[in-house]
Design a protein around this motif. Structure first.
Motif, short mmCIF file in Angstrom:
data_model
loop_
_atom_site.label_atom_id
_atom_site.label_comp_id
_atom_site.label_asym_id
_atom_site.label_seq_id
_atom_site.Cartn_x
_atom_site.Cartn_y
_atom_site.Cartn_z
N ILE A 60 11.18 9.63 68.56
CA ILE A 60 10.39 8.40 68.68
C ILE A 60 9.23 8.61 69.65
O ILE A 60 8.11 8.15 69.41
N GLY A 63 6.55 10.52 67.84
CA GLY A 63 5.88 9.60 66.92
C GLY A 63 4.93 8.67 67.64
O GLY A 63 3.83 8.39 67.15
N LEU A 109 8.11 3.76 62.87
CA LEU A 109 8.77 4.87 62.18
C LEU A 109 8.55 4.79 60.67
O LEU A 109 8.31 5.80 60.01
N GLN A 136 13.32 16.40 63.07
CA GLN A 136 12.95 15.10 63.61
C GLN A 136 12.54 14.12 62.50
O GLN A 136 12.85 12.93 62.57
N TRP A 137 11.86 14.64 61.47
CA TRP A 137 11.54 13.78 60.32
C TRP A 137 12.83 13.25 59.68
O TRP A 137 12.92 12.06 59.34
N MET A 140 14.38 10.57 61.84
CA MET A 140 13.65 9.31 61.74
C MET A 140 14.00 8.56 60.46
O MET A 140 14.16 7.33 60.46
N THR A 143 17.38 7.05 60.91
CA THR A 143 17.30 5.95 61.87
C THR A 143 16.77 4.69 61.20
O THR A 143 17.30 3.59 61.42
#
Length: 387
Positions: A60, A63, A109, A136-137, A140, A143
């Protein structure tokens, strides 16, 4: 304010407040029943869950850096829009999040995931302060999937017609969804477990608070279907007692309102078992628990009412009682009282924001009284014409 408007304390059903300790103490010292804003409570619960897992918090943060880069550079945004046009994608701007609103992080996000391909092309031609890894993508995306029900419920409880009766069903459905294990949980289990713990902690007393459980039973969309296994009979028993007190007062010719809501119950809150609508329908279709023997009169109304199937969730509970007040006169009177309470302060905050549309640079000499009257008309005229 109560003195200004000539409202006796006995006529106050409930005051809606935030979760600040000074507000809780103020209501207690004033001897006024109060409830916290559900939207604010959801914000606190989700904030705890988002920060629980370091890998998600890091993703996050990256991002946020990427969005901030475009927010502070018109040239960078111009280049991004050029790439969107080349890829035949709609021209969209990235969403900046605000820490005091968890759903703004959710929208940030979402906007990053939508522009994943565009950002991939951009980083191959231009520099960014940071970039998201493949892992990480994926985090996300998971999430966003987990937070989707929270976002949907936040919208629901923030609407103008949201009621206190919406809280127990919302918590039951959230707990049910978070308890379900799926193949997509890998990498986000810590966040999901923390979200579950935060929801249970923040809403631990909703099923023991008469302001919540009586309004839920009297909401024809929910009735007694959304309680934990051990709490529904107790909640119905307390509602029954209040109905009997109301009936007794009426039979004696008293116009006084029914006695104060019973003290909080001290019951165990159990979790129930991915779509919000699906879970709502699953729970609503469950058979009601067997009721204990009831007295005649108002208690028979309650038995008959609970024996009927709940109405669809999109229907209005207030319209239901408007139609059925002849069948259930005593229940309708109590529903009129308990279904008057909203569950969030969002609508009143929107009212404050509306003032900026009335008082501006061109109308800066309006008196407070005239501004208040204009705001009253702005808010209430549409309601008058809709009827």
């Amino acid at each position: 304010m109560l003195q200004t408007w000539g409202i006796p304390k006995t006529s106050v059903h409930v005051v809606l407040r935030d979760n600040a300790k000074n507000m809780i103490k103020a209501m207690n010292d004033a001897g006024l029943p109060s409830l916290p804003c559900v939207a604010h409570t959801l914000q606190l619960a989700v904030h705890e869950g988002l920060l629980a897992q370091r890998s998600i918090a890091d993703a996050i943060a990256v991002g946020r850096k990427i969005v901030g880069h475009f927010k502070h550079s018109a040239l960078a945004y111009s280049r991004l829009e050029d790439i969107q046009g080349q890829l035949n994608q709609p021209i969209k701007r990235l969403q900046q999040d605000v820490q005091t609103r968890w759903n703004s992080t959710y929208y940030m996000l979402q906007s990053l995931i939508e522009q994943k391909r565009v950002l991939g092309v951009y980083v191959s031609e231009h520099e960014l302060p940071d970039y998201l890894t493949a892992h990480q993508w994926a985090l996300m995306e998971k999430t966003v999937a987990i937070l989707a029900p929270f976002e949907e419920l936040t919208k629901k409880v923030s609407s103008y017609d949201a009621l206190a009766s919406d809280v127990i069903p919302a918590v039951t459905v959230l707990v049910s969804l978070l308890n379900r294990e799926t193949d997509e949980d890998h990498g986000v289990k810590t966040m999901k477990a923390t979200l579950l713990a935060a929801v249970k902690k923040r809403f631990s007393d909703v099923e023991t608070n008469p302001l919540y459980f009586i309004s839920t039973i009297l909401d024809p969309r929910y009735k007694d279907r959304f309680f934990s296994n051990n709490t529904a009979p107790e909640a119905k028993l307390h509602l029954k007692q209040e109905l009997q007190m109301m009936s007794r007062a009426e039979s004696e010719g008293s116009r006084a309102e029914a006695a104060e809501p019973p003290a909080k119950l001290f019951l165990k809150a159990q979790a129930s078992t991915s779509s919000l609508d699906t879970v709502f329908e699953e729970i609503a279709k469950e058979q009601p628990q067997a009721a204990q023997p009831l007295a005649a009169g108002a208690a028979i109304e309650l038995d008959t009412y609970l024996g009927e199937a709940p109405i669809p969730r999109e229907d209005s509970p207030l319209k239901y009682w408007g139609v059925n007040k002849i069948r259930f006169p005593t229940l309708a009177k109590m529903a009129h009282k308990y279904l008057s309470a909203p569950c969030s302060s969002v609508e009143s905050e929107r009212l404050f924001s509306s003032v900026s549309h009335i008082i501006d640079e061109n109308r800066n000499r309006l008196t407070a009284d005239n501004a208040e009257k204009l705001l009253f008309l702005k808010k209430n005229l549409p309601l008058t014409f809709s009827k």
